[in-house]
Motif scaffolding. Structure first.
Motif, PDB file in Angstrom:
ATOM      1  N   THR A  28       0.850  -1.193   0.000  1.00  0.00           N
ATOM      2  CA  THR A  28       0.000   0.000   0.000  1.00  0.00           C
ATOM      3  C   THR A  28       0.882   1.237   0.000  1.00  0.00           C
ATOM      4  O   THR A  28       2.102   1.136  -0.010  1.00  0.00           O
ATOM      5  N   TRP A  32      -2.262   6.424  -1.315  1.00  0.00           N
ATOM      6  CA  TRP A  32      -3.501   5.674  -1.574  1.00  0.00           C
ATOM      7  C   TRP A  32      -4.429   5.771  -0.353  1.00  0.00           C
ATOM      8  O   TRP A  32      -5.610   6.070  -0.484  1.00  0.00           O
ATOM      9  N   ARG A  36      -8.003   7.698  -0.577  1.00  0.00           N
ATOM     10  CA  ARG A  36      -9.221   6.869  -0.560  1.00  0.00           C
ATOM     11  C   ARG A  36      -9.988   6.942   0.746  1.00  0.00           C
ATOM     12  O   ARG A  36     -11.166   6.635   0.790  1.00  0.00           O
ATOM     13  N   CYS A 112     -20.507  -0.081  14.305  1.00  0.00           N
ATOM     14  CA  CYS A 112     -20.143   1.342  14.337  1.00  0.00           C
ATOM     15  C   CYS A 112     -21.290   2.233  14.787  1.00  0.00           C
ATOM     16  O   CYS A 112     -21.081   3.377  15.175  1.00  0.00           O
ATOM     17  N   ARG A 151      -4.611  -5.813   2.870  1.00  0.00           N
ATOM     18  CA  ARG A 151      -4.473  -4.352   2.683  1.00  0.00           C
ATOM     19  C   ARG A 151      -5.823  -3.661   2.495  1.00  0.00           C
ATOM     20  O   ARG A 151      -5.926  -2.451   2.672  1.00  0.00           O
ATOM     21  N   MET A 215     -14.772  -7.283   4.872  1.00  0.00           N
ATOM     22  CA  MET A 215     -15.589  -6.153   4.409  1.00  0.00           C
ATOM     23  C   MET A 215     -15.587  -6.055   2.891  1.00  0.00           C
ATOM     24  O   MET A 215     -14.538  -6.183   2.263  1.00  0.00           O
ATOM     25  N   GLY A 217     -15.766  -3.345   0.824  1.00  0.00           N
ATOM     26  CA  GLY A 217     -15.647  -1.907   1.037  1.00  0.00           C
ATOM     27  C   GLY A 217     -16.441  -1.059   0.057  1.00  0.00           C
ATOM     28  O   GLY A 217     -17.150  -0.123   0.460  1.00  0.00           O
ATOM     29  N   ASN A 218     -16.317  -1.418  -1.220  1.00  0.00           N
ATOM     30  CA  ASN A 218     -16.946  -0.588  -2.244  1.00  0.00           C
ATOM     31  C   ASN A 218     -18.467  -0.574  -2.134  1.00  0.00           C
ATOM     32  O   ASN A 218     -19.112   0.482  -2.192  1.00  0.00           O
ATOM     33  N   HIS A 252     -19.926   9.430  12.034  1.00  0.00           N
ATOM     34  CA  HIS A 252     -19.013   8.312  12.290  1.00  0.00           C
ATOM     35  C   HIS A 252     -17.824   8.459  11.344  1.00  0.00           C
ATOM     36  O   HIS A 252     -17.997   8.737  10.158  1.00  0.00           O
ATOM     37  N   ASN A 255     -14.773   6.994   6.651  1.00  0.00           N
ATOM     38  CA  ASN A 255     -14.074   7.346   5.411  1.00  0.00           C
ATOM     39  C   ASN A 255     -14.381   8.807   5.105  1.00  0.00           C
ATOM     40  O   ASN A 255     -15.548   9.204   5.064  1.00  0.00           O
ATOM     41  N   ARG A 257     -14.289  10.338   2.415  1.00  0.00           N
ATOM     42  CA  ARG A 257     -15.090  10.517   1.189  1.00  0.00           C
ATOM     43  C   ARG A 257     -16.572  10.270   1.459  1.00  0.00           C
ATOM     44  O   ARG A 257     -17.426  10.904   0.842  1.00  0.00           O
ATOM     45  N   ILE A 258     -16.899   9.361   2.381  1.00  0.00           N
ATOM     46  CA  ILE A 258     -18.310   9.156   2.754  1.00  0.00           C
ATOM     47  C   ILE A 258     -18.812  10.442   3.432  1.00  0.00           C
ATOM     48  O   ILE A 258     -19.900  10.939   3.147  1.00  0.00           O
ATOM     49  N   PHE A 312     -22.958   4.677  10.814  1.00  0.00           N
ATOM     50  CA  PHE A 312     -23.308   3.606   9.888  1.00  0.00           C
ATOM     51  C   PHE A 312     -22.334   2.459  10.105  1.00  0.00           C
ATOM     52  O   PHE A 312     -21.153   2.700  10.290  1.00  0.00           O
TER      53      PHE A 312
END
Ligand code: COA
Length: 325
Positions: A28, A32, A36, A112, A151, A215, A217-218, A252, A255, A257-258, A312
């Protein structure tokens, strides 16, 4: 009778694991991970620290700010998916450490969203007059259920704990409303399959790495953005409030980006959104109470402010709480 948060506290382990450290562990890069997820570093518990130890430190720091005797606590709720052991409840271990003999104690497992599920339960007990003072802690040692060779997950999680002391009040402030949702049909998006009655611990379960977080993830990302937007709108509509009336949104920290995508859809400027994911990563049930405690300490919440908390996570579960501070 309303329920009001009268004190907050938090604790994170000393050891810092940076993205550069992770570069040496898996394929990684710092770039990145930052692009991300927004994460730069996370905290990792030492080998002697379990969930109740982190919870104890967070609770102590909250009690220092509350002006009543700890023995007056009626109930301890701990939100966690990484409790000290499958049973007894981590809340019982915490009760023992704090010496709160009078208090009932139990755990909440809503991943979470656990802290907000716990807050909703606390609110219900106080509004109904059953209890007056409740200690709620979100605590996680996710590093113990992280596959450090994967990763796609190991860069995301961290350890920590956050606490809130909630008290009955007759003032026109406190927890205004809580909103809880779940959809078990999507459980496979985020889970740890091993160690329960479905797949008890065996040599084979260890070999197959079933005791680690799995998970997608996407897919999780897409569901999170959609459901969180709807939930925030629902929480505001239920109270006839506009997003512009919120002083602070504490999401929460899963991420960046969320968080940004939700903010954009709701047209809430990022200055009104609390972000600390860069320092701690995703600490699951501990994420919101750690962020809440930091927001209070940074003076970002004042008396009378409307603050919205939203989360979430695995289950899937999602939840929000509107507070008039
Ligand atoms: N370093 C470098 N590359 C990585 C990586 C890492 N740590 N992890 C995955 N990749 C690669 C993937 O293998 C994939 O490569 P490919 O295109 O060659 O197949 C590529 O990066 C993109 O992977 P993808 O999973 O599509 O990335 P993403 O943009 O969805 O970001 C997450 C991944 C996990 C950061 C993101 O999906 C996420 O945060 N999801 C939600 C997580 C969440 O909220 N979970 C908990 C809810 S509480």
């Amino acid at each position: 009778m309303r329920a009001k948060i009268i004190a907050t506290g938090s604790y994170v382990p000393e050891r810092v694991l940076t993205n550069f450290d992770l570069e040496r562990m898996v394929d990684t890069s710092d770039e990145w991970i930052r692009e991300r997820s927004g994460i730069r570093e996370r905290r990792i518990a030492n080998e002697k620290e379990a969930a109740s130890d982190l919870a104890y430190e967070a609770a102590k720091s909250a009690f220092k700010k509350a002006d009543f005797k700890t023995k007056d606590i009626d109930l301890i709720i701990v939100a966690t998916v990484t409790g000290d052991m499958p049973f007894p409840a981590t809340a019982c271990h915490l009760q023992h450490k704090l010496g709160l003999k009078k208090a009932a104690a139990f755990d909440v497992n809503a991943a979470c969203s656990g802290f907000l599920y716990g807050l909703s339960i606390a609110d219900g007990f106080i509004r109904s007059g059953i209890y007056r003072r409740i200690l709620l802690v979100g605590t996680e040692v996710l590093s113990r259920i992280t596959d450090w060779e994967d990763r796609t997950t190991c860069v995301l999680f961290g350890d920590g704990a956050g606490a809130a002391i909630i008290e009955a009040t007759s003032e026109d402030r406190g927890i205004i409303s809580t909103h809880l949702r779940s959809d078990g049909s999507m459980w496979e998006l985020l889970n740890m399959p091993g160690g329960g009655s479905r797949h008890p611990a065996t040599k084979d379960s260890v070999k197959k790495k079933m005791h680690y977080v799995k998970m997608k993830g996407n897919e999780t990302f897409k569901v999170a953005v959609r459901t969180l937007e709807n939930l925030v709108v629902e929480s505001l509509n239920a109270n006839k409030l506009k997003a512009s009336q919120l002083s602070l949104l504490i999401p929460h920290q899963a991420n960046l980006r969320i968080i940004q995508a939700t903010a954009e859809r709701l047209e809430i400027p990022m200055e009104k959104i609390f972000v600390n994911i860069d320092k701690y990563g995703n600490t699951s049930a501990a994420s919101i109470p750690i962020a809440l405690d930091e927001a209070v300490r940074q003076g970002r919440i004042r008396d009378g402010d409307y603050v919205l908390l939203e989360a979430f996570g695995g289950g899937l579960t999602w939840a929000s709480a509107l507070i008039k501070w």
